[in-house]
Design a protein around this motif. Structure first.
Motif, PDB file in Angstrom:
ATOM      1  N   ALA A 116       0.784  -1.200  -0.034  1.00 34.08           N
ATOM      2  CA  ALA A 116      -0.077  -0.003  -0.028  1.00 34.08           C
ATOM      3  C   ALA A 116       1.051   1.322  -0.016  1.00 34.08           C
ATOM      4  O   ALA A 116       0.528   2.395  -0.604  1.00 34.08           O
ATOM      5  N   ASP A 117       1.934   1.015   0.789  1.00 33.12           N
ATOM      6  CA  ASP A 117       2.793   2.328   0.875  1.00 33.12           C
ATOM      7  C   ASP A 117       3.754   2.316  -0.567  1.00 33.12           C
ATOM      8  O   ASP A 117       3.799   3.691  -0.861  1.00 33.12           O
ATOM      9  N   THR A 118       4.023   1.421  -1.151  1.00 34.32           N
ATOM     10  CA  THR A 118       4.383   1.527  -2.501  1.00 34.32           C
ATOM     11  C   THR A 118       3.542   2.358  -3.485  1.00 34.32           C
ATOM     12  O   THR A 118       3.906   3.339  -4.061  1.00 34.32           O
ATOM     13  N   HIS A 119       2.196   1.993  -3.404  1.00 35.05           N
ATOM     14  CA  HIS A 119       1.233   2.568  -4.463  1.00 35.05           C
ATOM     15  C   HIS A 119       1.139   4.285  -3.954  1.00 35.05           C
ATOM     16  O   HIS A 119       0.911   4.817  -4.889  1.00 35.05           O
ATOM     17  N   ILE A 120       0.898   4.325  -2.629  1.00 38.86           N
ATOM     18  CA  ILE A 120       0.814   5.473  -2.299  1.00 38.86           C
ATOM     19  C   ILE A 120       1.979   6.628  -2.700  1.00 38.86           C
ATOM     20  O   ILE A 120       1.641   7.729  -3.302  1.00 38.86           O
ATOM     21  N   ASN A 121       3.102   6.206  -2.600  1.00 38.67           N
ATOM     22  CA  ASN A 121       4.327   6.876  -3.036  1.00 38.67           C
ATOM     23  C   ASN A 121       4.430   6.828  -4.257  1.00 38.67           C
ATOM     24  O   ASN A 121       4.700   8.108  -5.107  1.00 38.67           O
ATOM     25  N   ASN A 122       4.359   5.832  -5.135  1.00 35.87           N
ATOM     26  CA  ASN A 122       4.293   5.958  -6.541  1.00 35.87           C
ATOM     27  C   ASN A 122       3.450   6.884  -7.265  1.00 35.87           C
ATOM     28  O   ASN A 122       3.856   7.663  -8.201  1.00 35.87           O
ATOM     29  N   LEU A 123       1.967   6.796  -6.779  1.00 42.01           N
ATOM     30  CA  LEU A 123       1.238   7.746  -7.219  1.00 42.01           C
ATOM     31  C   LEU A 123       1.657   9.174  -7.071  1.00 42.01           C
ATOM     32  O   LEU A 123       1.627   9.940  -8.047  1.00 42.01           O
ATOM     33  N   TYR A 124       2.078   9.517  -5.975  1.00 41.15           N
ATOM     34  CA  TYR A 124       2.260  10.895  -5.448  1.00 41.15           C
ATOM     35  C   TYR A 124       3.497  11.249  -6.310  1.00 41.15           C
ATOM     36  O   TYR A 124       3.713  12.157  -7.192  1.00 41.15           O
TER      37      TYR A 124
END
Lengths: 281, 281, 281, 281
Positions: free
Chosen positions: C149-157
């Motif tokens: 989930a952290d990967t997703h949040i960071n990558n989207l940002y």
């Protein structure tokens, strides 16, 4: 403030939290109880009064800490199982360990005269304690099976041993020699043929130990639930994750409980299947 | 053997040795003693009988463990200092911590009737305990200074507070308000001018707490050393390195000791300089 | 022997076994990788070469330790999951932790030129590491879900952020301001309407991170199983209890394994249900 | 926020602070360096280039962490001594341990080509690490004496051993047999009489190991202190108690330091008496 220049010594106190999500088993053991039983003439092979006193002390511990759901006692030891999700004292090891050991000790000394009214306590008895963490329900079951198997082994041995001594007229040295290397069936046979003791007739308290189990009273439809005997406790249950503090849990439900004393088998599945709450969260 | 298939659960017991070469300080604290003192009508601001009972329990602990060289008590707490080189129970934390806490508790309950003969104990009191390690003699001195400074601060406050309540007719709420923000000199002045109390006249037990110190009796030239009162203990001293087990030490010397009760200052140098053995190996 | 009088200092080394029966997750994190990526001109928002290098280092760790069954990496971090029953180095914490962190670091530096051949490493990069124990399979799944989930949040940002900077001409300060308080859907909309980026078209490596999973090769009927590529490892499986040492297990089965690289979802059930061995003993 | 329902898994990370007021010694050890030295044809009995590479890696660690005041290396190991009062990473064990081990490893791999330019590294070498706490300056001295005594014992053995093999034509098995049970003086004699080696002529690097010591440059009267070579570091010294965080210290003094490489005796008093700052706060 006076003293503040010394207060830095508090920084040497290190945190000691126990891993969340694991079952704590806390066991207290009598310190030098061989001598205690000698000095106070405990009945051999089992002294029912002394065992009832142990049960009483364990019950006092469970009344103080609602997160203890199960306890098992034999001889001079008692093991307590905490709910996996307990957050008692923020799971600080030394705090939990010493408080439980101290309450147990205190209750034992305090209640001694109730159970052995004609045997004044000659000196203050004591216990040590330890906490062991078990990650899985299976390991917890095996822990309690280990203790109950130990109860059986010790009681079988002690029962024949003291029959040989008290009824058979052997010295303790002779009795140990007589029993050396004997298997379980030989001991049963010896008890029956020589002393007429049918082992299964012996009190289940001695054969199975003492089980104290916290039972939940199903919540009633609101009204007239009366506190009754004062022996009913209340436990706060939360649906939250195992590491959360009670404060953050949103829907707490007060569950009323009482403590039941049993002397039954807990190695088989039946005991646990009938009480699934013991190993749930 | 029956039970052996469960015995693997012992593998979950993890070692917990305390770092060698450090001073252990073990402190026990009364659990909910505010309530205990209320329920048993302890004298305010200090109940000498209850304090003497604490001293008695601490002395029992020191009689059991010869490696405790010093103890300091105030109110419902007692701190014990072990010799830096102690190898008691191989320095296993839980074992030391629970045994001491349990003996203290047991002695407290057991000896209660001796000190408060007309006040039956209504329920079993308990204590928690903790061990803190101090690497240096200086830190150990500061630890005990911290506790004695705390004794002074609390006693000064409590003495004025209860004078205001018991002699001055204030409610406890009023008394707290009266004292809010006052410095030490104001409290001294208030005690003297309003209640005629000269603080330095108050029993040193209340002002300084209780110090139990193990003193060594110089070894006599062989013969006729008699055990005298039974209060004299023997300690095995070894010259070995701080981590060695007693077994490996070659020249052990039995040193006879007794325990002295003091109510003196231990913040200054005098106390320690007169007793250099307390902070040596 | 010379030196033997000093050897007592070894006694200060204390045991540090990790609780048996729990899953170990070991995470390594880049130390000051912000600077590293600046100094070596890593492509923004993701540098595929640098990520492949991380995967390579993680794979080297898994080739060394067969008890690691799963690893998940994103950005400058990698998490390794050990089999619950691993007895690697007798579960000594510091030994496991430092060896894994060191091998990862070493492989990263050693293999750098393979992945960034035209970018000489300017100084030695480093990682820190930690071990966290999880008692249950559910907690392990939630751990890996947390990281993905952290990967997703960071990558989207980061994807929108660098589009704003590199394509939109904003300064980094402006870009942060533009994104402040935006929710996920707004970011998707912004990427698509302003830069024509359809987020789901972005490489799954960036959106999902890297999953390295140890897969077992079904044992073949004896003969002609050939080692093939040299990438196939062998793991000793035992059916023993979780705390036993491999030595005592009687029936060991050699299981041949290989490591698969995936960039798929592991938050849902599908990933785990297809690979039940990951969370078994 | 997405992922927040998983974030509770962070609660399983337990604190691991090291006891304040103690000296930390962190030792890194080569992992399987026997194989590494074989595969890369290290010179026997000592490879100066490989030892210089170790020194370089140790120096990089000391440049990163100013609170390391001393390091000692021999063979494939290096020990680092931190100032007793260090608050690096709030004394968190895993953080300190892994970061140092990782930097050491990284520097070793990174700088390999500088020291062994004609010997390409065949695979990534690694190290393990551990931290041991020492409460007293005496124990710290004995720790380093233990390592240097070990250096001497190993080097003496290896020097004769390889002379027997390389010059004496013995097999390694024969050489071990030749040396079995020999005392120190016999080895000296054997070296001299058979191979003309005077042990004291051997490089002090091999006989004494490598000592890296942080030396302080006396503060100059303000002005014109020039940074010179870039090898001079600055350390923040504070006069505060050993447990305080740097933030709370009021008067910090920047002390400029450099690192000196020595191959001298550190078992005697001279080394330490000339550098009292090593064992002070």
């Amino acid at each position: 403030m006076a003293g503040s220049k010394f207060a830095y010594v508090k920084n040497f106190e290190l945190p000691d939290p126990l891993l969340p999500g694991t079952f704590m088993v806390l066991r207290v053991d009598g310190h030098a109880f061989h001598r205690l039983s000698e000095e106070h003439n405990f009945t051999k092979p089992n002294d029912e009064r002394a065992l009832q006193l142990m049960d009483h002390a364990a019950r006092d511990v469970m009344n103080e800490f609602k997160d203890i759901v199960l306890a098992f006692g034999e001889s001079d030891e008692f093991s307590f199982l905490f709910r996996k999700s307990t957050t008692l004292y923020n799971r600080r090891q030394a705090k939990i360990l010493t408080t439980v050991t101290s309450i147990f000790t205190s209750s034992y000394v305090y209640n001694w005269p109730k159970y052995l009214p004609n045997t004044p306590l000659k000196y203050p008895p004591s216990f040590d304690g330890r906490i062991v963490l078990y990650p899985s329900a299976k390991d917890v079951r095996n822990y309690f099976s280990w203790r109950q198997a130990d109860t059986h082994i010790n009681n079988l041995y002690n029962t024949v041993f003291w029959a040989l001594v008290l009824q058979g007229g052997e010295t303790t040295t002779q009795a140990h020699a007589t029993l050396r290397g004997t298997v379980s069936s030989t001991k049963h046979e010896m008890m029956f043929s020589r002393f007429g003791i049918n082992y299964t007739d012996i009190s289940p308290r001695y054969r199975k130990g003492s089980i104290l189990v916290r039972m939940e009273i199903p919540p009633e439809p609101e009204a007239d639930v009366e506190p009754a005997s004062g022996k009913i406790s209340e436990v706060i249950e939360s649906g939250a994750d195992p590491t959360s503090k009670p404060k953050t849990a949103k829907k707490n439900v007060k569950i009323r409980t009482f403590i039941e004393l049993l002397h039954c088998d807990l190695i088989g599945d039946e005991f646990w299947e009938a009480r699934p709450h013991l190993l749930s969260e």
